[in-house]
Design a protein around this motif. Structure first.
Motif, PDB file in Angstrom:
ATOM      1  N   UNK A  39     -10.714  10.327 -33.466  1.00 52.69           N
ATOM      2  CA  UNK A  39     -10.343  10.567 -32.194  1.00 52.69           C
ATOM      3  C   UNK A  39     -10.447   9.116 -31.310  1.00 52.69           C
ATOM      4  N   UNK A  40      -9.648   9.285 -30.105  1.00 50.37           N
ATOM      5  CA  UNK A  40      -9.887   8.120 -29.279  1.00 50.37           C
ATOM      6  C   UNK A  40     -10.552   8.826 -27.925  1.00 50.37           C
ATOM      7  N   UNK A  41     -11.706   8.326 -27.694  1.00 48.22           N
ATOM      8  CA  UNK A  41     -12.334   8.892 -26.225  1.00 48.22           C
ATOM      9  C   UNK A  41     -12.009   7.673 -25.343  1.00 48.22           C
ATOM     10  N   UNK A  42     -11.588   7.956 -24.104  1.00 50.55           N
ATOM     11  CA  UNK A  42     -11.222   7.307 -22.868  1.00 50.55           C
ATOM     12  C   UNK A  42     -12.573   7.461 -21.887  1.00 50.55           C
ATOM     13  N   UNK A  43     -12.999   6.385 -21.726  1.00 52.93           N
ATOM     14  CA  UNK A  43     -14.436   6.547 -20.704  1.00 52.93           C
ATOM     15  C   UNK A  43     -13.853   5.586 -19.646  1.00 52.93           C
ATOM     16  N   UNK A  44     -13.487   6.376 -18.434  1.00 54.34           N
ATOM     17  CA  UNK A  44     -13.320   5.438 -16.977  1.00 54.34           C
ATOM     18  C   UNK A  44     -14.616   5.066 -16.553  1.00 54.34           C
ATOM     19  N   UNK A  45     -14.805   3.764 -16.261  1.00 56.31           N
ATOM     20  CA  UNK A  45     -15.792   3.308 -15.821  1.00 56.31           C
ATOM     21  C   UNK A  45     -16.234   3.615 -14.483  1.00 56.31           C
ATOM     22  N   UNK A  46     -17.585   3.663 -13.922  1.00 55.76           N
ATOM     23  CA  UNK A  46     -17.660   3.991 -12.420  1.00 55.76           C
ATOM     24  C   UNK A  46     -17.441   2.780 -11.762  1.00 55.76           C
ATOM     25  N   UNK A  47     -18.011   1.637 -12.087  1.00 55.05           N
ATOM     26  CA  UNK A  47     -18.204   0.259 -11.201  1.00 55.05           C
ATOM     27  C   UNK A  47     -18.124  -0.679 -12.441  1.00 55.05           C
ATOM     28  N   UNK A  48     -16.802  -1.525 -12.264  1.00 60.86           N
ATOM     29  CA  UNK A  48     -16.754  -2.600 -13.316  1.00 60.86           C
ATOM     30  C   UNK A  48     -17.697  -3.708 -13.134  1.00 60.86           C
ATOM     31  N   UNK A  49     -18.081  -4.458 -14.341  1.00 63.68           N
ATOM     32  CA  UNK A  49     -19.049  -5.476 -14.238  1.00 63.68           C
ATOM     33  C   UNK A  49     -18.196  -6.914 -14.041  1.00 63.68           C
ATOM     34  N   UNK A  50     -16.877  -6.937 -14.743  1.00 60.35           N
ATOM     35  CA  UNK A  50     -16.305  -8.284 -15.096  1.00 60.35           C
ATOM     36  C   UNK A  50     -15.043  -8.222 -14.180  1.00 60.35           C
ATOM     37  N   UNK A  51     -14.699  -7.215 -13.263  1.00 59.27           N
ATOM     38  CA  UNK A  51     -13.489  -7.358 -12.516  1.00 59.27           C
ATOM     39  C   UNK A  51     -13.773  -6.762 -11.103  1.00 59.27           C
ATOM     40  N   UNK A  52     -12.655  -6.876 -10.263  1.00 58.49           N
ATOM     41  CA  UNK A  52     -12.780  -6.127  -8.837  1.00 58.49           C
ATOM     42  C   UNK A  52     -12.924  -4.735  -8.806  1.00 58.49           C
ATOM     43  N   UNK A  53     -13.436  -4.170  -7.900  1.00 59.69           N
ATOM     44  CA  UNK A  53     -13.645  -2.712  -7.779  1.00 59.69           C
ATOM     45  C   UNK A  53     -12.253  -2.018  -7.792  1.00 59.69           C
ATOM     46  N   UNK A  54     -12.100  -0.745  -8.676  1.00 64.67           N
ATOM     47  CA  UNK A  54     -11.135  -0.164  -8.590  1.00 64.67           C
ATOM     48  C   UNK A  54     -10.725   0.288  -7.058  1.00 64.67           C
ATOM     49  N   UNK A  55      -9.443   0.433  -6.997  1.00 64.37           N
ATOM     50  CA  UNK A  55      -8.918   0.951  -5.611  1.00 64.37           C
ATOM     51  C   UNK A  55      -8.863   2.360  -5.528  1.00 64.37           C
ATOM     52  N   UNK A  56      -8.905   3.268  -6.510  1.00 68.82           N
ATOM     53  CA  UNK A  56      -8.777   4.748  -6.498  1.00 68.82           C
ATOM     54  C   UNK A  56     -10.293   5.200  -6.710  1.00 68.82           C
ATOM     55  N   UNK A  57     -10.713   6.248  -6.429  1.00 74.24           N
ATOM     56  CA  UNK A  57     -11.989   6.639  -6.438  1.00 74.24           C
ATOM     57  C   UNK A  57     -12.310   7.145  -7.784  1.00 74.24           C
ATOM     58  N   UNK A  58     -13.584   7.115  -8.311  1.00 74.53           N
ATOM     59  CA  UNK A  58     -13.833   7.432  -9.580  1.00 74.53           C
ATOM     60  C   UNK A  58     -13.245   8.962  -9.884  1.00 74.53           C
ATOM     61  N   UNK A  59     -13.381   9.753  -8.953  1.00 78.91           N
ATOM     62  CA  UNK A  59     -12.790  11.090  -9.258  1.00 78.91           C
ATOM     63  C   UNK A  59     -11.550  11.207  -9.508  1.00 78.91           C
ATOM     64  N   UNK A  60     -10.739  10.458  -8.539  1.00 82.48           N
ATOM     65  CA  UNK A  60      -9.338  10.514  -8.848  1.00 82.48           C
ATOM     66  C   UNK A  60      -8.959   9.700 -10.323  1.00 82.48           C
ATOM     67  N   UNK A  61      -9.629   8.519 -10.569  1.00 80.17           N
ATOM     68  CA  UNK A  61      -9.300   7.926 -12.034  1.00 80.17           C
ATOM     69  C   UNK A  61      -9.855   8.817 -12.924  1.00 80.17           C
ATOM     70  N   UNK A  62     -10.878   9.441 -13.085  1.00 76.57           N
ATOM     71  CA  UNK A  62     -11.048  10.656 -13.755  1.00 76.57           C
ATOM     72  C   UNK A  62     -10.075  11.646 -14.077  1.00 76.57           C
ATOM     73  N   UNK A  63      -9.354  12.080 -13.032  1.00 75.11           N
ATOM     74  CA  UNK A  63      -8.614  12.825 -12.909  1.00 75.11           C
ATOM     75  C   UNK A  63      -7.430  12.671 -13.580  1.00 75.11           C
ATOM     76  N   UNK A  64      -6.708  11.366 -13.212  1.00 76.72           N
ATOM     77  CA  UNK A  64      -5.595  10.741 -13.926  1.00 76.72           C
ATOM     78  C   UNK A  64      -5.592  10.591 -15.387  1.00 76.72           C
TER      79      UNK A  64
END
Length: 216
Positions: A39-64
């Motif tokens: 299988x492939x597990x998708x793992x949305x990050x909470x706070x990326x280390x090597x790039x800018x902070x995401x625009x969408x909230x963690x909850x929205x990105x997980x839901x998407x």
């Protein structure tokens, strides 16, 4: 540990997924098929280390992500980084998954652009003691021929997919994937400008974005 007592390898695809789109999904399904992954597990990050902070909230990105993969049995979502909060270091996630899956080879999936900077990752050498690397190759990117990454390839590069199932960690496999030049940044900009993003991402994700006014 011999291959006879190892489980089928699992692919790990991390990222901000801000939002997840067909570029992510097509890469994952092609590697799943080419390399005979469980299988492939998708793992949305909470706070990326090597790039800018995401625009969408963690909850929205997980839901998407959940909406995007709900009809594909080869995919699953793991929310450990969202739950853990704080900076999302790959080594922490890998160690957690390894604890729960001690007999399963784990394969960290990344593009060549990310791989060329792999030596800057937190505890990067330790990562390779726990997982294999799968590098998604796209034609306009070239693997480095000098430097730390080139040396790493010289030591660990394998051509056969069996390298992922014969041992628990330490090998690097490179595989070509379909080139889909889809940019999450462009998608966010188009949504902000009230333009249609259909056919760039799953309809279920686009519907979620419109219903929850993500990126507006």
């Amino acid at each position: 540990m011999t291959s006879s007592i190892l489980q089928k390898p699992i692919g790990l695809m991390g990222g901000t997924f801000d939002p997840i789109h067909f570029g992510h999904l097509r890469t994952a399904i092609e590697l799943y098929q080419q390399l005979n992954l469980a299988e492939v597990k998708f793992i949305p990050c909470y706070q990326p280390v090597h790039r800018q902070l995401p625009v969408a909230t963690p909850e929205d990105r997980l839901a998407m992500v959940s909406h995007a993969i709900k009809d594909e049995p080869a995919f699953s979502v793991n929310e450990c980084e969202i739950q853990r909060k704080g900076p999302s270091y790959s080594i922490d996630t890998i160690q957690l998954l390894k604890k729960n899956l001690p007999s399963t080879p784990l394969c960290l999936i990344m593009g060549i652009d990310a791989f060329t900077g792999f030596h800057t990752w937190h505890r990067w050498e330790e990562i390779l003691t726990h997982v294999h690397l799968i590098i998604a190759h796209r034609p306009h990117y070239q693997l480095p021929t000098t430097g730390i990454i080139a040396e790493l390839l010289a030591q660990r590069f394998k051509t056969d997919a069996s390298a992922l199932s014969d041992s628990l960690a330490g090998n690097i496999v490179v595989r070509p994937v379909t080139l889909l030049e889809i940019s999450a940044t462009d998608i966010r900009q188009q949504i902000h400008q009230e333009q249609s993003c259909r056919y760039l991402l799953p309809d279920s994700v686009y519907t979620y974005i419109k219903q929850h006014r993500v990126y507006r």
